[in-house]
Design an enzyme around this catalytic site. Structure first.
Site, PDB file in Angstrom:
ATOM      1  N   CYS A  32       7.882  -6.387  -9.292  1.00  0.00           N
ATOM      2  CA  CYS A  32       9.126  -5.554 -10.024  1.00  0.00           C
ATOM      3  C   CYS A  32      10.046  -5.549  -8.630  1.00  0.00           C
ATOM      4  O   CYS A  32       9.766  -5.698  -7.571  1.00  0.00           O
ATOM      5  CB  CYS A  32       8.380  -4.353 -10.368  1.00  0.00           C
ATOM      6  SG  CYS A  32       8.071  -3.416  -8.876  1.00  0.00           S
ATOM      7  N   CYS A  34      -1.065  -3.639 -11.853  1.00  0.00           N
ATOM      8  CA  CYS A  34      -0.007  -4.338 -12.526  1.00  0.00           C
ATOM      9  C   CYS A  34      -0.113  -5.799 -12.328  1.00  0.00           C
ATOM     10  O   CYS A  34       0.584  -6.670 -12.852  1.00  0.00           O
ATOM     11  CB  CYS A  34       1.367  -3.786 -12.026  1.00  0.00           C
ATOM     12  SG  CYS A  34       1.632  -4.283 -10.195  1.00  0.00           S
ATOM     13  N   CYS A  80       4.479   0.919  -5.810  1.00  0.00           N
ATOM     14  CA  CYS A  80       5.090  -0.434  -5.740  1.00  0.00           C
ATOM     15  C   CYS A  80       5.580  -0.652  -3.862  1.00  0.00           C
ATOM     16  O   CYS A  80       5.178  -1.990  -3.654  1.00  0.00           O
ATOM     17  CB  CYS A  80       6.481  -0.626  -6.250  1.00  0.00           C
ATOM     18  SG  CYS A  80       6.401  -0.397  -8.053  1.00  0.00           S
TER      19      CYS A  80
HETATM   20 FE1  FES Z   1       3.694  -3.787  -9.660  1.00  0.00          FE
HETATM   21 FE2  FES Z   1       6.053  -2.462  -9.090  1.00  0.00          FE
HETATM   22  S1  FES Z   1       5.078  -2.746 -11.013  1.00  0.00           S
HETATM   23  S2  FES Z   1       4.446  -3.627  -7.809  1.00  0.00           S
END
Ligand code: FES
Length: 114
Positions: free
Chosen positions: A45, A20, A89
């Site tokens: 996030c 991400c 995450c």
């Molecule tokens: Fe990237 Fe949570 S979506 S760390």
């Protein structure tokens, strides 16, 4: 809690989630093989920020061995649990903490002869 950079940290590490792109930088103050204090800068996030913060709380006061043995599940649990889709995450915090402690140990070995 514990958000922000730390001046004069004994160790730090920057970790980026390749999926991400979210990132976490951890800062540690280490005394007598123990985490005296910890802070973080996380760009990501809410789950990443929450587990980063919880992780700094959980490792403070622990020995380095104890800090390294904490898992992403421990950090997820500390925020009351995460849905399966957000479990990854909490990897940022566990990876960054382990890396920062490894960096610190390497620094000690390199400076050990002085
Ligand atoms: Fe990237 Fe949570 S979506 S760390």
């Amino acid at each position: 809690r514990n958000a922000g950079a730390m001046e004069g940290a004994d160790a730090d590490a920057l970790v980026i989630n390749p999926v991400c792109g979210d990132s976490m930088r951890i800062f540690l103050r280490i005394q007598d093989e123990r985490v005296a204090s910890a802070s973080f800068l996380t760009s990501g996030c809410p789950a990443a920020i929450g587990t980063s913060s919880a992780a700094t709380e959980l490792i403070t006061g622990r020995t380095l061995v104890e800090a390294v043995s904490l898992t992403r599940e421990d950090y997820a649990e500390a925020v009351g649990g995460l849905p399966n889709s957000k479990l990854h995450c909490s990897v940022l915090a566990s990876t960054a903490i382990r890396q920062a402690i490894e960096n610190w140990k390497r620094k000690q070995l390199e400076g050990g002869a002085a």
